[in-house]
Design an enzyme around this catalytic site. Structure first.
Site, PDB file in Angstrom:
ATOM      1  N   HIS A 116     -11.405  -2.405   0.725  1.00 50.37           N
ATOM      2  CA  HIS A 116     -10.533  -1.747   1.732  1.00 50.37           C
ATOM      3  C   HIS A 116     -11.506  -1.880   3.303  1.00 50.37           C
ATOM      4  O   HIS A 116     -12.532  -1.584   3.242  1.00 50.37           O
ATOM      5  CB  HIS A 116     -10.600  -0.086   1.482  1.00 50.37           C
TER       6      HIS A 116
ATOM      7  N   ASP B  74       1.075  -1.251  -0.046  1.00 47.86           N
ATOM      8  CA  ASP B  74      -0.041   0.006  -0.034  1.00 47.86           C
ATOM      9  C   ASP B  74       0.855   1.129   0.014  1.00 47.86           C
ATOM     10  O   ASP B  74       1.596   1.413   1.020  1.00 47.86           O
ATOM     11  CB  ASP B  74      -0.798  -0.205   1.192  1.00 47.86           C
TER      12      ASP B  74
ATOM     13  N   GLU C  92     -10.002   3.016  -2.287  1.00 45.79           N
ATOM     14  CA  GLU C  92     -10.577   3.567  -0.813  1.00 45.79           C
ATOM     15  C   GLU C  92     -11.278   4.973  -0.883  1.00 45.79           C
ATOM     16  O   GLU C  92     -12.050   4.949   0.188  1.00 45.79           O
ATOM     17  CB  GLU C  92      -9.571   2.922   0.137  1.00 45.79           C
TER      18      GLU C  92
ATOM     19  N   HIS D 186      -0.554   4.516  -0.278  1.00 45.71           N
ATOM     20  CA  HIS D 186      -1.145   5.576   0.048  1.00 45.71           C
ATOM     21  C   HIS D 186      -0.984   6.647  -0.678  1.00 45.71           C
ATOM     22  O   HIS D 186      -0.717   7.924  -0.276  1.00 45.71           O
ATOM     23  CB  HIS D 186      -0.460   6.036   1.666  1.00 45.71           C
TER      24      HIS D 186
ATOM     25  N   GLU E 121      -1.078  -1.096  -4.347  1.00 42.82           N
ATOM     26  CA  GLU E 121      -2.304  -0.225  -4.086  1.00 42.82           C
ATOM     27  C   GLU E 121      -1.749   1.156  -4.173  1.00 42.82           C
ATOM     28  O   GLU E 121      -0.981   1.781  -3.339  1.00 42.82           O
ATOM     29  CB  GLU E 121      -2.868  -0.578  -2.598  1.00 42.82           C
TER      30      GLU E 121
END
Length: 391
Positions: A308, A206, A258, A208, A232
């Site tokens: 998510h 991930d 998400e 972000h 991700e």
């Protein structure tokens, strides 16, 4: 049956504040839900109060109508709106299923599968060796799918601050210069993980949204030897065309979603297509109603769903009830870390149970869990959990 009240409670959940909601009716049937924003709890609480006023006196069985009215009558959109809608939408699904004495998945078309695979988290930590130990711990607990955050960008972090300094500063923007050694460091972490886990364990990363397009492509090239299940959100969430370019250049599947607000927010990403794997959050996108629409749209584009869901027992129950019904569901996130899992039994009766990396679909009425309000009120809102400070 008519709605007579909407109640909510805010409780600390280890490193963020969770919001618990109950919709009451004149026939004594109630529906419950859980949402969390982590950084704008009080804003979401106010929105739940305002949207809850609309529901008073309404027929709770008209879920689609209520979603439409709450979404359109608010005029302005975005995830801050749809999180508030999610809280009430999920509670309405729970209420309706309990009124009929059936699980939510029965109202959604019934089970497509008897179990829902989930993945857990392992901290990136300070060194590849420590990360490998984290992965080994999760494997020992029965998980066969594990996700982490970007090594070098995150070591030990909460929603509030970085508890250990990261090599890349927390507020480093996606367009600032990155050191050349970062790509080699990321590779060292995943080499250490593969050495422990072997070739068949699902590993995921991930980001972000911390990288621009060029650096996302460099990251994908560095990770190609390690056969990740997905990368991700490598770029910020505002531009689907950025992810389109990354997806075209990456042999590793790209995932995102998400931060999508409703099926309208998801559509541009699915139609281009920008992602191979869609990650809507039932708590963020507008509840079960919106998440099901996103999943159906994703199916028409051949896109898998990997929900998510880094939250608690009711959030997980809502996510997995829907997941059980979807033909294009792949896997769901589950934040089953020691820091969080203690709150599952503390705040709910009959919380979901994950064993061997799967939730076995049950036929318990509604979502399954019930709130323990007497315990929730003992752990009130903590303002320091709502300050922000990490990316």
């Amino acid at each position: 049956m008519r709605i007579t009240g909407v109640k909510k409670w805010v409780a600390e959940f280890g490193y963020y504040n969770a919001i618990y909601v109950r919709i009451e009716t004149d026939e004594g049937v109630v529906g419950e839900s859980e949402v969390a924003m982590r950084r704008r709890t009080r804003t979401v609480c106010s929105l739940i109060d305002e949207l809850g006023e609309y529901l008073i006196g309404k027929d709770p069985t008209r879920i689609e109508q209520h979603f439409e009215r709450m979404y359109r009558d608010s005029f302005l959109g975005g995830t801050l709106l749809t999180i508030g809608i999610s809280a009430l939408d999920v509670a309405l699904w729970d209420l309706n299923a309990r009124a009929l004495g059936v699980p939510v998945h029965r109202l959604l078309g019934g089970k497509f599968r008897d179990s829902v695979p989930v993945y857990t988290h392992a901290r990136a930590t300070e060194t590849p060796e420590l990360f490998a130990a984290e992965v080994a711990d999760r494997l020992a607990k029965g998980f066969t799918a594990i996700k982490t955050t970007l090594p070098g960008f995150y070591t030990k972090v909460s929603s509030v601050h970085h508890e250990a300094p990261a090599a890349i500063p927390a507020r480093h923007t996606e367009t600032e210069l990155l050191p050349n050694w970062i790509w080699g460091l990321v590779g060292e972490y995943f080499q250490a993980a593969r050495d422990v886990a072997g070739p068949d364990v699902q590993l995921m990363l991930d980001c972000h949204g911390r990288l621009n397009v060029a650096n996302s492509i460099r990251l994908a090239e560095a990770l190609e030897p390690f056969n990740l299940t997905f990368i991700e959100e490598p770029t910020p969430p505002e531009r689907p065309d950025w992810l389109v370019e990354v997806s075209r250049r990456s042999t590793t599947p790209i995932a995102a979603g998400e931060r999508w607000a409703s099926h309208y927010g998801a559509a541009p990403f699915l139609e281009q297509p920008a992602v191979a794997i869609a990650q809507p959050d039932v708590l963020f996108c507008g509840g079960i109603t919106a998440a099901r629409r996103i999943a159906n749209l994703a199916e028409t584009h051949g896109v898998s769903i990997a929900f998510h869901n880094p939250f608690g027992p009711l959030a997980s129950a809502a996510t997995w009830q829907l997941a059980a019904t979807l033909p294009n569901f792949m896997i769901s996130e589950a934040m089953l870390t020691p820091q969080q899992i203690k709150y599952w039994d503390m705040y709910t009766e009959n919380p979901p149970v994950v064993s061997g990396g799967e939730w076995l679909v049950t036929d318990d009425p509604g979502l399954g869990p019930r709130l323990r309000v007497d315990e929730i009120v003992k752990h009130p809102f903590r303002v320091e959990y709502d300050q922000g400070g990490t990316r």
